[in-house]
Design a protein around this motif. Structure first.
Motif, PDB file in Angstrom:
ATOM      1  N   LEU A 292       0.859  -0.919  -0.333  1.00  0.00           N
ATOM      2  CA  LEU A 292      -0.425  -0.024  -0.348  1.00  0.00           C
ATOM      3  C   LEU A 292       0.878   1.362   0.304  1.00  0.00           C
ATOM      4  CD1 LEU A 292      -3.122  -0.429   2.698  1.00  0.00           C
ATOM      5  CD2 LEU A 292      -3.010  -1.373  -0.047  1.00  0.00           C
ATOM      6  N   GLY A 293       2.064   1.409   0.322  1.00  0.00           N
ATOM      7  CA  GLY A 293       2.812   1.824   0.408  1.00  0.00           C
ATOM      8  C   GLY A 293       4.233   2.313  -0.759  1.00  0.00           C
ATOM      9  N   LYS A 294       3.576   1.312  -1.523  1.00  0.00           N
ATOM     10  CA  LYS A 294       4.312   1.894  -2.801  1.00  0.00           C
ATOM     11  C   LYS A 294       3.649   2.796  -3.906  1.00  0.00           C
ATOM     12  CE  LYS A 294       6.954  -2.560  -2.869  1.00  0.00           C
ATOM     13  NZ  LYS A 294       6.475  -4.380  -3.135  1.00  0.00           N
ATOM     14  N   PRO A 295       1.934   2.771  -4.041  1.00  0.00           N
ATOM     15  CA  PRO A 295       2.054   3.561  -5.191  1.00  0.00           C
ATOM     16  C   PRO A 295       2.924   4.756  -5.041  1.00  0.00           C
ATOM     17  CG  PRO A 295       0.392   2.637  -4.580  1.00  0.00           C
ATOM     18  CD  PRO A 295       1.658   2.863  -3.263  1.00  0.00           C
ATOM     19  N   TYR A 296       3.648   6.111  -3.377  1.00  0.00           N
ATOM     20  CA  TYR A 296       4.058   6.833  -3.284  1.00  0.00           C
ATOM     21  C   TYR A 296       5.367   7.137  -3.903  1.00  0.00           C
ATOM     22  CZ  TYR A 296      -0.987   6.901  -0.180  1.00  0.00           C
ATOM     23  OH  TYR A 296      -1.247   7.254   0.209  1.00  0.00           O
TER      24      TYR A 296
END
Length: 392
Positions: free
Chosen positions: A131-135
């Motif tokens: 969930l953090g990788k998109p940023y």
């Protein structure tokens, strides 16, 4: 923008953790029940987070304002790039890189770990979750920035401004709720602050593109020559959707035209390869004739029913004289009841601009005012869909 889902082995491990926590809760003695319950809640939330589509979760997370603020601070500190490649970064490294106080880094990352964007390891150090990788992508960070600074303040003003306007829906005459809160229309503000306009356009690129409508299959059915107008992407920004369709269908013939205001085109050196720019205002007659497809993506939810009817009035006369032409409206189609949290958030987000998300019944009512009906609704992986219209 493709999402990176949590790998199946990790999900299986999380399921096992939930089962262990459930067994611990079942076996807990009276005084330890609250601890066991909290542990089960934590493990269950981790499992639910792992099943989310990472890119789609960017939208509702913005409205967890503490999380959105923490995301923005990490952007300001230029730390996202340090997590490229899946490696861990320690608190010590981040303090050295940013010169920020250690307590600030600790508290910001405590929030982001709780939001399941990062996993914390002893040290302490951190690495990104799915969930953090998109940023890692700057467009997602731009979307967070645009919503946080340009839209959320107007939403926060809703109780006051709605009371001042006796809880009446905005009209052309009263202006948008953004104007109620800030004295100026959002689109006017963006036009006079081109730096914010650039952020907005980048943020719009962060949405998963073009999977609702099967472009390759449908375009292949057309007997296109190089000079034919295949698609007119109305108010299509800087052409990222058409660019994506071109890249996925490199042998596709026909012209791809992107229409928008001059200020949108002024900030880019040139259109994407094999895409044309055409200056156009959606409230004026459509100048591009004989196109096979007229495409409006994320446009109608920006506007009231009255404004949408005016916009449709610019294209419906062409459809009546061009039987080969299709009209595609890509936007959210809400369920008639029991909307999800993300769908409800998307709807209330359109309020400051004077727009709204619509359910299928509301779409039918809106289109009927312009002599149109729904031929088919194509649904994709996002909450949105593609409405293929037909003349009644």
């Amino acid at each position: 923008m493709a999402g990176t889902y949590t790998p199946r082995p990790e999900i299986a491990a999380l399921v096992e953790n939930v089962n262990k926590a459930a067994a611990g809760y079942e076996a807990a003695a009276e005084g330890d029940v609250h601890v066991a319950r909290r542990n089960l809640q934590l493990e269950a939330r981790k499992l639910l987070y792992s099943l989310e589509e990472p890119n789609s979760e960017v939208w509702p997370r913005i409205f967890q304002v503490n999380v959105s603020a923490a995301v923005e601070i990490v952007s300001d500190l230029e730390l996202w790039e340090k997590f490229e490649g899946g490696g861990e970064v320690s608190i010590t490294e981040m303090v050295e890189l940013t010169k920020a106080d250690e307590i600030i880094i600790i508290r910001i990352f405590r929030q982001l770990v709780a939001a399941n964007l990062f996993i914390e390891s002893p040290g302490p150090s951190f690495r990104l979750t799915s969930l953090g990788k998109p940023y890692l992508h700057p467009d997602h960070r731009a979307f967070n920035n645009f919503m946080f600074f340009d839209i959320i303040p107007a939403i926060m003003a809703m109780p006051r401004t709605l009371a001042e306007h006796q809880y009446k829906a905005p009209t052309k005459e009263t202006g948008t709720p953004y104007k109620w809160a800030h004295g100026e229309e959002l689109w006017t503000w963006l036009g006079s602050h081109p730096d914010r306009g650039v952020i907005m356009v980048a943020g719009m690129r962060s949405h998963n593109p073009m999977d609702a409508y099967p472009w390759g299959i449908e375009l292949a059915k057309l007997d296109l020559d190089d000079d034919d107008v295949a698609i007119v992407d109305v108010a299509g920004g800087q052409g990222h959707i058409m660019d994506g369709i071109r890249k996925e269908n490199p042998r596709m013939k026909g012209r791809f035209i992107v229409q928008d205001l001059p200020s949108t085109f002024d900030v880019v050196p040139s259109p994407p390869d094999r895409v044309e720019f055409m200056v156009y205002d959606i409230f004026t007659p459509q100048p591009a004739k004989d196109a096979y497809i007229y495409h409006y993506r994320h446009i109608f939810h920006n506007w009231s029913d009255g404004d949408c009817t005016t916009i449709l009035g610019q294209i419906v006369p062409l459809l009546k004289t061009q039987p080969k032409s299709k009209l595609l409206l890509v936007d959210v189609v809400l369920p008639n009841s029991n909307a999800t949290m993300q769908q409800a958030i998307m709807d209330i987000t359109m309020f400051p601009m004077g727009g709204m998300e619509r359910n299928e019944s509301q779409w039918k009512e809106l289109l009927a005012k312009s002599g149109l009906g729904i031929k088919k609704i194509w649904r994709g992986s996002e909450p949105e869909a593609c409405i293929e219209c037909q003349l009644l």
